[in-house]
Structure formats: structure tokens, C-alpha cells
Design a protein around this motif. Sequence first.
Motif, PDB file in Angstrom:
ATOM      1  N   GLU A 118     -14.014   3.235   3.483  1.00 20.56           N
ATOM      2  CA  GLU A 118     -13.977   4.616   3.968  1.00 20.56           C
ATOM      3  C   GLU A 118     -13.238   5.522   2.977  1.00 20.56           C
ATOM      4  O   GLU A 118     -13.679   6.640   2.696  1.00 20.56           O
ATOM      5  N   MET A 119     -12.134   5.026   2.417  1.00 18.81           N
ATOM      6  CA  MET A 119     -11.370   5.818   1.450  1.00 18.81           C
ATOM      7  C   MET A 119     -12.203   6.172   0.226  1.00 18.81           C
ATOM      8  O   MET A 119     -12.031   7.230  -0.369  1.00 18.81           O
ATOM      9  N   LEU A 120     -13.108   5.286  -0.155  1.00 16.92           N
ATOM     10  CA  LEU A 120     -13.942   5.508  -1.344  1.00 16.92           C
ATOM     11  C   LEU A 120     -15.303   6.096  -1.010  1.00 16.92           C
ATOM     12  O   LEU A 120     -16.169   6.199  -1.891  1.00 16.92           O
ATOM     13  N   GLY A 121     -15.509   6.506   0.232  1.00 14.42           N
ATOM     14  CA  GLY A 121     -16.776   7.123   0.624  1.00 14.42           C
ATOM     15  C   GLY A 121     -17.952   6.169   0.589  1.00 14.42           C
ATOM     16  O   GLY A 121     -19.081   6.577   0.307  1.00 14.42           O
ATOM     17  N   LEU A 122     -17.708   4.889   0.890  1.00 12.35           N
ATOM     18  CA  LEU A 122     -18.764   3.879   0.809  1.00 12.35           C
ATOM     19  C   LEU A 122     -19.097   3.237   2.152  1.00 12.35           C
ATOM     20  O   LEU A 122     -19.813   2.231   2.199  1.00 12.35           O
ATOM     21  N   SER A 123     -18.602   3.813   3.231  1.00 13.34           N
ATOM     22  CA  SER A 123     -18.831   3.205   4.548  1.00 13.34           C
ATOM     23  C   SER A 123     -20.315   3.061   4.858  1.00 13.34           C
ATOM     24  O   SER A 123     -20.762   2.019   5.365  1.00 13.34           O
ATOM     25  N   VAL A 171     -11.322  10.264  -6.566  1.00 19.23           N
ATOM     26  CA  VAL A 171     -10.511   9.195  -7.143  1.00 19.23           C
ATOM     27  C   VAL A 171      -9.129   9.714  -7.518  1.00 19.23           C
ATOM     28  O   VAL A 171      -8.114   9.059  -7.279  1.00 19.23           O
ATOM     29  N   ARG A 172      -9.086  10.909  -8.096  1.00 17.36           N
ATOM     30  CA  ARG A 172      -7.798  11.497  -8.474  1.00 17.36           C
ATOM     31  C   ARG A 172      -6.901  11.666  -7.250  1.00 17.36           C
ATOM     32  O   ARG A 172      -5.716  11.316  -7.275  1.00 17.36           O
ATOM     33  N   ASP A 173      -7.452  12.189  -6.174  1.00 12.48           N
ATOM     34  CA  ASP A 173      -6.673  12.377  -4.944  1.00 12.48           C
ATOM     35  C   ASP A 173      -6.234  11.036  -4.365  1.00 12.48           C
ATOM     36  O   ASP A 173      -5.120  10.906  -3.841  1.00 12.48           O
ATOM     37  N   LYS A 176      -3.268   9.625  -6.344  1.00 11.26           N
ATOM     38  CA  LYS A 176      -2.042  10.340  -5.969  1.00 11.26           C
ATOM     39  C   LYS A 176      -1.500   9.819  -4.645  1.00 11.26           C
ATOM     40  O   LYS A 176      -0.295   9.595  -4.482  1.00 11.26           O
ATOM     41  N   THR A 177      -2.407   9.614  -3.677  1.00  8.98           N
ATOM     42  CA  THR A 177      -2.003   9.107  -2.366  1.00  8.98           C
ATOM     43  C   THR A 177      -1.416   7.703  -2.476  1.00  8.98           C
ATOM     44  O   THR A 177      -0.373   7.400  -1.880  1.00  8.98           O
ATOM     45  N   GLY A 183       3.603   3.938  -2.642  1.00  6.82           N
ATOM     46  CA  GLY A 183       4.523   3.455  -3.663  1.00  6.82           C
ATOM     47  C   GLY A 183       3.908   2.509  -4.674  1.00  6.82           C
ATOM     48  O   GLY A 183       4.608   1.741  -5.331  1.00  6.82           O
ATOM     49  N   ILE A 184       2.572   2.560  -4.810  1.00  9.66           N
ATOM     50  CA  ILE A 184       1.894   1.682  -5.757  1.00  9.66           C
ATOM     51  C   ILE A 184       2.077   2.232  -7.178  1.00  9.66           C
ATOM     52  O   ILE A 184       1.903   3.426  -7.418  1.00  9.66           O
ATOM     53  N   THR A 185       2.433   1.365  -8.091  1.00  6.91           N
ATOM     54  CA  THR A 185       2.548   1.741  -9.499  1.00  6.91           C
ATOM     55  C   THR A 185       1.164   1.652 -10.125  1.00  6.91           C
ATOM     56  O   THR A 185       0.450   0.671  -9.930  1.00  6.91           O
ATOM     57  N   ILE A 186       0.777   2.682 -10.879  1.00  7.13           N
ATOM     58  CA  ILE A 186      -0.586   2.758 -11.402  1.00  7.13           C
ATOM     59  C   ILE A 186      -0.561   3.009 -12.901  1.00  7.13           C
ATOM     60  O   ILE A 186       0.129   3.902 -13.391  1.00  7.13           O
TER      61      ILE A 186
END
Length: 305
Positions: A118-123, A171-173, A176-177, A183-186
Amino acid sequence: MPYVLQTNRLTKAIGGKNIVEDVNLHVKKGEIYGFLGPNGAGKTTVMKIITNFWKPTEGNVEIFGSAITSEAYEVLKRVGSIIEFPAFYEHMTGYENLKLHCEYMGYYKHNSIENTLEMLGLSEAADKKVKNYSLGMKERLGIARAICCKPELLILDEPTNGLDPAGMKQVRDLLKTLSVEYGITIMISSHILSEVESIADTVGIINQGRLIKEISMEEIEQMNLAYVEAEVNDVKKAAAVLSDKLESPNFKIGDQGIIRIYDSSISTLELSKLFAVNDVEISALGKKTETLEDYFLKLTGEVEK
């Protein structure tokens, strides 16, 4: 300074030639680290070594304080990644590919796959076979696979390849989330500098296999990077005037009659008068601020300094 990821004199030689050499990266916990460099600079090579796809010729990688070796399974379970183009079982659906990955990683949290899709718009494409996915959908599925097990460190090599502007913003948003709320390091590499500029906390710039700079975006913003840009009819004459009349001439000649003057002591009005009395015709004149792209190009020598 607590580093989630660091490399120590990382070197990789192929055919007797170093393709990366003495790379010392420092990625802090919770930040988004933009890894930048021209094509062929060594970005993907470094990321392959970090994720244990390749072994270094010299040097080592430390993740969460542990050196990465062939036995570092538990540490690598805490890392999600996309290196180059993501590969899938094409005859399986998107959902099935993610389920298989979660089983392989030993991750069984309820609804994690559904929430990630859902987060990636693939549902709506969850039950479609991956062989029928578009390039952009496969890129998003690759990101979904990288994050569905909730990694503490995310390594993404050009994750917006094949995405349209709306997909890139999505993807950018999302990144950031993941950084701010989870708290994920990217660590993300990209050739689209404006994308990195909008989300990165720190950038590392690699050129010809060597890391030439690590700097925070805050430091870049605090630098005196303001300049006056003038479009003139005769660049050579304008340059001669600036060299002769300014106490400390600091300017750069660009294309199509553009000249940039890096001198905070001179105003656009004074500059206009200076050109006018010396018969240099001005088509446009105004103050501007350098971008990450400008800074990058200066460091890598991709444009005339």
C-alpha cells in the motif's frame, strides 16, 4: 559519533586495476546519506561491497559496529537493499515475491506485506504476475522488498530509475517518512542531484573511485555560495573588466554568454555600472544561490572551474 555504517580504506581491484580506492564512509544513525558521483565513479561497487555481494581487495566494512564477513548473517538481516536493477521470480505475483523474501529473512509480522504494498501504491497489482509489471512497478516492488522486513539500515542504489515524476515524489516522501518516523538509516545513490538535495542530511561525493568529500547539507547551505549571474554580449571582454577592476576577482565563465561573479562585496547595481562604463552589454543580471548540483560539479571537475 555513532556510525551505523562505516568503511575503512575500502579498496576493490579488478584485473589489477583499482576501481575504488581508500574509501572511508561514515553514515550516522537515523540520517539520509546521499552517495553521489558521475557514472563509473564507483558508487555501485562500494554498495555491492557494503551489502556483501562483493569482497573488498583491501579494507573493511562495519555495520552496527560489526565487521562484515562471509558469516555476518545476523547483521545483514538488519539491512534492506536494492543494488542495480531488482530481480524477481517473474512467474510469481508481487505479493508472492514479498512473502518469499519475508520467509527467507525469518520475518512474519502480520499485514507487513499488505502495508508495504500500500505504501508503494502496489495494492491493486499485488496478485498480478511480476512479468506483467512495468519498469516503474518493478522498481517500486524492489523498494517494497527492501523495506517490508523493517530494516534498521536501507541501502538503495538509484531507486528512482524508471519512475515518472509522481513516482519519484512518492519514493522521496516515503524515504523521509522512514527516516523521520521510523528512525531508519538510509544510504541512497542517485544521478538526480535535485532528488538527493531535497531529502539528504549528508552527502558523500565519489569521483574516479575515491571519496573526495563528505559534508552535511547544512554545511553546504551555510557556505557563502551566493553569486551574481550576468548574461553578457562579450564574455571575454566582461572577464577582462572583472579581472582589471575587482580587487579580488572571483568569477566563472559558463556557456551561452553566462558569467558568475562570486564576490559578496559587489552589488548588482555596482556591477551593472561597471559593465556599462566599459561597454559590456548586459542581457540579464541577478543574484542567485548555488545548488548541490553546482557544488558537486565544482568538486568533480565536470565543468570548467
